[in-house]
Design a protein around this motif. Structure first.
Motif, short mmCIF file in Angstrom:
data_model
loop_
_atom_site.label_atom_id
_atom_site.label_comp_id
_atom_site.label_asym_id
_atom_site.label_seq_id
_atom_site.Cartn_x
_atom_site.Cartn_y
_atom_site.Cartn_z
N GLU A 48 32.02 -67.46 28.03
CA GLU A 48 32.34 -66.49 28.66
C GLU A 48 33.69 -66.71 29.54
N GLU A 49 33.51 -68.19 30.12
CA GLU A 49 34.64 -68.80 30.97
C GLU A 49 35.84 -68.65 29.99
N GLU A 50 35.82 -68.98 28.58
CA GLU A 50 37.28 -68.85 27.79
C GLU A 50 37.52 -67.49 27.41
N MET A 51 36.49 -66.47 27.26
CA MET A 51 37.02 -65.26 27.31
C MET A 51 37.81 -64.48 28.62
N SER A 52 37.15 -65.14 29.76
CA SER A 52 37.88 -64.67 31.05
C SER A 52 39.12 -65.34 31.16
N GLU A 53 39.66 -66.42 30.49
CA GLU A 53 40.69 -66.95 30.88
C GLU A 53 41.71 -66.46 29.91
N ILE A 54 41.24 -65.78 28.68
CA ILE A 54 42.24 -65.25 27.79
C ILE A 54 42.47 -63.77 28.44
N ASP A 55 41.31 -63.15 29.00
CA ASP A 55 41.63 -61.72 29.64
C ASP A 55 42.94 -61.74 30.48
N HIS A 56 42.89 -63.13 31.08
CA HIS A 56 44.04 -63.13 32.34
C HIS A 56 45.42 -63.24 31.62
N LEU A 57 45.59 -63.44 30.28
CA LEU A 57 46.66 -63.46 29.69
C LEU A 57 47.43 -62.19 29.54
N ASP A 58 46.99 -61.06 29.86
CA ASP A 58 47.33 -59.80 29.76
C ASP A 58 48.74 -59.55 30.39
N GLU A 59 49.73 -58.95 29.69
CA GLU A 59 51.10 -58.76 30.29
C GLU A 59 51.28 -57.21 30.37
N GLY A 60 50.22 -56.58 30.05
CA GLY A 60 50.35 -55.07 29.89
C GLY A 60 51.21 -54.68 28.77
N GLN A 61 51.95 -53.48 28.81
CA GLN A 61 53.18 -53.02 27.91
C GLN A 61 54.11 -54.06 27.82
N GLY A 62 54.31 -54.93 28.73
CA GLY A 62 55.36 -55.82 28.47
C GLY A 62 55.09 -57.04 27.33
N GLY A 63 53.76 -57.03 27.12
CA GLY A 63 53.20 -57.93 26.13
C GLY A 63 53.35 -57.40 24.84
N ALA A 64 53.78 -56.03 24.65
CA ALA A 64 53.74 -55.47 23.12
C ALA A 64 54.75 -55.99 22.55
N ILE A 65 54.51 -56.08 21.03
CA ILE A 65 55.71 -56.48 20.22
C ILE A 65 56.12 -55.14 19.33
N CYS A 66 55.23 -53.98 19.35
CA CYS A 66 55.72 -52.78 18.63
C CYS A 66 56.19 -51.76 19.53
N PRO A 67 57.23 -51.01 19.19
CA PRO A 67 57.75 -50.33 20.08
C PRO A 67 57.15 -48.69 20.17
N TYR A 68 56.26 -48.67 19.53
CA TYR A 68 55.57 -47.41 19.46
C TYR A 68 55.22 -46.87 20.90
N PRO A 69 55.53 -46.02 21.65
CA PRO A 69 55.12 -45.60 23.07
C PRO A 69 53.74 -44.48 22.96
N LEU A 70 52.95 -45.18 23.57
CA LEU A 70 51.41 -44.52 23.62
C LEU A 70 51.60 -43.21 24.64
N ASN A 71 52.85 -43.14 25.06
CA ASN A 71 52.84 -42.10 26.36
C ASN A 71 54.20 -41.08 25.50
N CYS A 72 54.37 -40.95 24.38
CA CYS A 72 55.49 -40.18 23.95
C CYS A 72 54.97 -38.71 23.75
N PRO A 73 55.90 -37.69 24.15
CA PRO A 73 55.33 -36.20 24.27
C PRO A 73 54.59 -35.80 23.06
#
Ligand SMILES: NC(=O)c1ccc[n+]([C@@H]2O[C@H](COP(=O)([O-])OP(=O)(O)OC[C@H]3O[C@@H](n4cnc5c(N)ncnc54)[C@H](OP(=O)(O)O)[C@@H]3O)[C@@H](O)[C@H]2O)c1
Length: 286
Positions: A261-286
């Motif tokens: 659980e502790e390791e999962m939580s450490e990895i959860d803290h690596l989230d960079e949101g959309q800044g961490g994405a490598i693909c350009p597909y916008p999930l919010n395109c019209p």
């Protein structure tokens, strides 16, 4: 013995009688796709993820035939990106063409894919509706067991209520420790939509991350394996791609160990949101 994650760990899909294998094998940018898929099948993968855009559906289809693995033991996924000439009928023909390439059928059994997805929401509100109607027709005709979407944001999923009563069985999106997509995943889960996770190892670009390296050392595993394990323990269906048989095996070496659980939580803290994405597909395109 084939790894449990491939042979026994099948995930039920809401609203479907079908189950999807917990890890898939992706073939985007596969150099020699037919050889790679044959190798992946021989090490135990049973779920193959392709797309019209990858231009290798026919290679996947040939590998499946050559493998002689019974069709019902395989789970084949493909995707369409844009409608054809804004016509449901012509789009349906394009879907059928993909099915034919992947599974031309056998005597007494017509060909089918297990899952056909809309690759991206980029064709706009009307385009998405045309694509979905064609997919519904393909499913009604038996050419696809289930249908779903990819790269859909919350708005695209909401909008579907305006033109269909069918819920997609899955949303295939970029998900890994550096791009965790929490909002859209939470929305999908509230609707029973499964999450298939593409680029689950960030194309090996973040494997030197100190948190992943340290956790990997504790388990005697590579950072890429830690990312796949995290994905599995989160309840996602990761789709790692590799052309290399040793890496194919490493990416499914998931039995007999767990992240704490502790390791999962450490990895959860690596989230960079959309800044961490490598693909350009916008999930919010019209
Ligand atoms: N729906 C969508 O819009 C979308 C977008 C992107 C991807 N996808 C799907 O998701 C699949 C996976 O995503 P992806 O291919 O972009 O990225 P990925 O699976 O995160 O990474 C693949 C890359 O990592 C390398 N790799 C694989 N295993 C490795 C290991 N154990 N150690 C070190 N490097 C390793 C591969 O190189 P080698 O081949 O040389 O091993 C390849 O360059 C795709 O193939 C496709 O099916 C869907």
């Amino acid at each position: 013995m084939a790894p449990k994650y491939l042979t026994k760990d099948l995930v039920p899909l809401t609203g479907s009688s079908a189950k999807i294998p917990r890890i898939g094998y992706g073939v985007y940018r596969s150099v020699d796709c037919q050889t790679a898929v044959l190798a992946a099948l021989s090490v135990g993968y049973r779920h193959i993820d392709t797309a019209q855009f990858y231009k290798n559906e026919a290679d996947v289809g040939r590998a499946i035939k050559l493998s002689r693995i019974p069709r019902k033991e395989l789970y084949i996924v493909t995707k369409i990106q844009y409608p054809v000439k804004d016509s449901v009928e012509e789009t349906l023909e394009s879907l059928k063409d993909s099915v034919q390439k992947l599974d031309s059928g056998e005597e007494g059994r017509p060909g089918y894919v297990d899952l056909f997805l809309i690759h991206t929401p980029s064709s706009g509100r009307q385009g998405r509706e045309i694509l979905w109607r064609a997919l519904e027709m393909l499913k009604e005709g038996g050419g696809a067991v289930d249908i779903g979407v990819s790269n859909y944001g919350i708005e695209h999923l909401f909008q579907m209520d305006l033109y269909t009563s069918t819920t997609p069985v899955c949303n295939q999106i970029e998900v890994h420790p550096f791009c965790q997509q929490r909002e859209v995943i939470s929305f999908c889960r509230s609707k029973g939509i499964a999450i298939t996770a593409y680029a689950p190892i960030v194309r090996n670009r973040r494997s030197d991350n100190p948190t992943l390296v340290t956790i990997g050392q504790k388990h005697g595993k590579q950072s890429t394996q830690i990312m796949i394990k995290w994905s599995l323990q989160k309840g996602f269906i990761p789709l790692p791609k590799s052309d290399n048989p040793d890496r194919m095996k490493a990416n499914i070496d998931m039995d007999g160990w767990e992240l704490t659980e502790e390791e999962m939580s450490e990895i959860d803290h690596l989230d960079e949101g959309q800044g961490g994405a490598i693909c350009p597909y916008p999930l919010n395109c019209p």
